[in-house]
Motif scaffolding. Structure first.
Motif, PDB file in Angstrom:
ATOM      1  N   ARG A 171       0.846  -1.205   0.000  1.00 11.91           N
ATOM      2  CA  ARG A 171       0.000   0.000   0.000  1.00 11.91           C
ATOM      3  C   ARG A 171       0.879   1.252   0.000  1.00 11.91           C
ATOM      4  N   GLY A 172       2.168   1.082   0.286  1.00  8.59           N
ATOM      5  CA  GLY A 172       3.112   2.192   0.257  1.00  8.59           C
ATOM      6  C   GLY A 172       3.706   2.360  -1.127  1.00  8.59           C
ATOM      7  N   MET A 173       4.852   3.025  -1.205  1.00  8.21           N
ATOM      8  CA  MET A 173       5.518   3.251  -2.481  1.00  8.21           C
ATOM      9  C   MET A 173       5.924   1.926  -3.104  1.00  8.21           C
ATOM     10  N   VAL A 174       5.767   1.824  -4.434  1.00  4.01           N
ATOM     11  CA  VAL A 174       6.108   0.607  -5.164  1.00  4.01           C
ATOM     12  C   VAL A 174       6.809   1.007  -6.457  1.00  4.01           C
ATOM     13  N   SER A 175       8.006   0.500  -6.666  1.00  8.12           N
ATOM     14  CA  SER A 175       8.721   0.768  -7.909  1.00  8.12           C
ATOM     15  C   SER A 175       8.243  -0.201  -8.979  1.00  8.12           C
ATOM     16  N   VAL A 176       8.070   0.343 -10.186  1.00 11.40           N
ATOM     17  CA  VAL A 176       7.520  -0.445 -11.292  1.00 11.40           C
ATOM     18  C   VAL A 176       8.266  -0.127 -12.586  1.00 11.40           C
ATOM     19  N   THR A 177       8.139  -1.039 -13.521  1.00 13.92           N
ATOM     20  CA  THR A 177       8.444  -0.752 -14.916  1.00 13.92           C
ATOM     21  C   THR A 177       7.105  -0.855 -15.628  1.00 13.92           C
ATOM     22  N   GLY A 178       7.005  -0.233 -16.784  1.00 12.86           N
ATOM     23  CA  GLY A 178       5.736  -0.321 -17.477  1.00 12.86           C
ATOM     24  C   GLY A 178       5.706   0.444 -18.771  1.00 12.86           C
ATOM     25  N   THR A 179       4.488   0.563 -19.289  1.00 15.58           N
ATOM     26  CA  THR A 179       4.253   1.354 -20.490  1.00 15.58           C
ATOM     27  C   THR A 179       3.000   2.187 -20.278  1.00 15.58           C
ATOM     28  N   VAL A 180       3.003   3.351 -20.915  1.00 15.52           N
ATOM     29  CA  VAL A 180       1.804   4.181 -20.980  1.00 15.52           C
ATOM     30  C   VAL A 180       1.589   4.452 -22.457  1.00 15.52           C
ATOM     31  N   ASP A 181       0.457   4.008 -22.965  1.00 22.01           N
ATOM     32  CA  ASP A 181       0.161   4.074 -24.401  1.00 22.01           C
ATOM     33  C   ASP A 181       1.327   3.547 -25.225  1.00 22.01           C
ATOM     34  N   GLY A 182       1.931   2.440 -24.745  1.00 26.08           N
ATOM     35  CA  GLY A 182       3.000   1.767 -25.470  1.00 26.08           C
ATOM     36  C   GLY A 182       4.391   2.329 -25.269  1.00 26.08           C
ATOM     37  N   HIS A 183       4.552   3.404 -24.512  1.00 26.31           N
ATOM     38  CA  HIS A 183       5.860   4.019 -24.277  1.00 26.31           C
ATOM     39  C   HIS A 183       6.386   3.592 -22.905  1.00 26.31           C
ATOM     40  N   ALA A 184       7.607   3.053 -22.890  1.00 28.63           N
ATOM     41  CA  ALA A 184       8.180   2.467 -21.675  1.00 28.63           C
ATOM     42  C   ALA A 184       8.599   3.531 -20.661  1.00 28.63           C
ATOM     43  N   PHE A 185       8.516   3.140 -19.381  1.00 34.34           N
ATOM     44  CA  PHE A 185       8.977   3.996 -18.286  1.00 34.34           C
ATOM     45  C   PHE A 185       9.369   3.136 -17.096  1.00 34.34           C
ATOM     46  N   LYS A 186      10.123   3.749 -16.180  1.00 32.69           N
ATOM     47  CA  LYS A 186      10.422   3.198 -14.859  1.00 32.69           C
ATOM     48  C   LYS A 186      10.034   4.289 -13.887  1.00 32.69           C
ATOM     49  N   ALA A 187       9.370   3.911 -12.800  1.00 28.82           N
ATOM     50  CA  ALA A 187       8.919   4.924 -11.844  1.00 28.82           C
ATOM     51  C   ALA A 187       8.626   4.275 -10.503  1.00 28.82           C
ATOM     52  N   THR A 188       8.402   5.124  -9.519  1.00 27.96           N
ATOM     53  CA  THR A 188       7.927   4.662  -8.223  1.00 27.96           C
ATOM     54  C   THR A 188       6.535   5.238  -8.021  1.00 27.96           C
ATOM     55  N   LEU A 189       5.562   4.348  -7.853  1.00 24.98           N
ATOM     56  CA  LEU A 189       4.191   4.769  -7.581  1.00 24.98           C
ATOM     57  C   LEU A 189       4.114   5.230  -6.131  1.00 24.98           C
ATOM     58  N   SER A 190       3.383   6.289  -5.905  1.00 26.42           N
ATOM     59  CA  SER A 190       3.209   6.811  -4.548  1.00 26.42           C
ATOM     60  C   SER A 190       1.803   6.506  -4.058  1.00 26.42           C
ATOM     61  N   PRO A 191       1.635   6.277  -2.756  1.00 28.83           N
ATOM     62  CA  PRO A 191       0.291   6.072  -2.230  1.00 28.83           C
ATOM     63  C   PRO A 191      -0.505   7.369  -2.321  1.00 28.83           C
ATOM     64  N   ASP A 192      -1.810   7.229  -2.521  1.00 26.57           N
ATOM     65  CA  ASP A 192      -2.648   8.437  -2.624  1.00 26.57           C
ATOM     66  C   ASP A 192      -3.428   8.730  -1.351  1.00 26.57           C
TER      67      ASP A 192
END
Length: 189
Positions: free
Chosen positions: A41-62
Motif C-alpha cells: 500500500r506504500g511506495m512501489v517501484s515499477v516498470t511499465g508502459t503508458v500508451d506503449g511508451h516504456a517507463f520506470k517509476a515509483t508509484l506513490s500512495p494516494d
C-alpha cells in the motif's frame, strides 16, 4: 523457478496538477482494483508502459487506498498525450527496490552517528525509503530535525523499521495524489 511479477493492465485519465500552476508534468491515479494487485500500500517501484511508451517509476500512495503515478513531460510528449486523455497502462512491480536518494540532512546525521550508519547499511532499500518518507512527511522544520535525531537513535539501537509508520497515508493523511486541475479538453479516447 521464481514466479514472474504480475503485469497489471488498466486505463486511467491523464490529469494535470493544480499546483504547481505551470506544471509541465501530468499524473494518473490507479483504479483501486489495479492498485490492490501491487505488493504494498506504500511506495512501489515499477516498470511499465503508458500508451506503449516504456517507463520506470515509483508509484506513490494516494492516501485513499490506491496509488498515483507522475508522468513526466518528456513521456507525455513522446506518446503524444495531453491532460484529459484516457491512457492505457501496464505496470509490473520490480523484483528489487532501487536505492532511495538520501537527503543531505539525513546523510550528515548518519555520518555523525557511526552506529546508526552501520545499521542503515544493513536495512533494505524499502526500509530506508520508509525512513526517508517519514522524514518527508514532517510539516515543520523542527519536526524534521527531531525525526532525524530519532531515526539515528532508533537505528543505533538496532531498529530496522520505523515503528507505527503508515506507508499508505490512509490513516495519518500524510500521502495524497496531487489535486487535479479542471479538465481542459475532452478525452481523446
Amino acid at each position: 523457478m521464481p514466479a514472474l511479477p504480475p503485469v497489471i493492465e488498466f486505463r486511467a485519465l491523464l490529469l494535470r496538477p493544480v499546483q504547481p500552476a505551470r506544471a509541465a508534468w501530468c499524473f494518473v491515479v490507479l483504479p483501486q482494483p489495479a492498485s490492490k494487485r501491487l505488493p504494498s500500500r506504500g511506495m512501489v517501484s515499477v516498470t511499465g508502459t503508458v500508451d506503449g511508451h516504456a517507463f520506470k517509476a515509483t508509484l506513490s500512495p494516494d492516501g485513499q487506498g490506491s496509488h498515483w503515478l507522475k508522468v513526466p513531460r518528456a513521456l507525455c510528449q513522446a506518446a503524444g498525450m495531453e491532460a484529459g486523455d484516457a491512457v492505457a497502462l501496464e505496470v509490473t512491480p520490480v523484483g528489487k527496490e532501487p536505492e532511495p536518494k538520501v537527503p543531505p540532512d539525513l546523510r550528515r546525521a548518519l555520518s555523525a552517528a557511526p552506529e546508526a550508519m552501520s545499521q542503515w547499511k544493513t536495512i533494505t532499500a524499502s526500509a530506508r525509503r520508509d525512513f526517508i518518507q517519514w522524514l518527508g512527511a514532517a510539516k515543520q522544520p523542527e519536526t524534521r530535525v527531531r525525526r532525524i535525531r530519532n531515526a539515528c537513535e532508533m537505528l543505533a539501537a538496532g531498529k530496522r523499521r520505523i515503528c507505527c509508520f503508515d506507508r499508505s497515508g490512509m490513516y495519518d493523511k500524510s500521502a495524497a495524489a496531487p489535486q487535479a486541475a479542471p479538465a481542459q479538453n475532452a478525452s481523446r479516447e
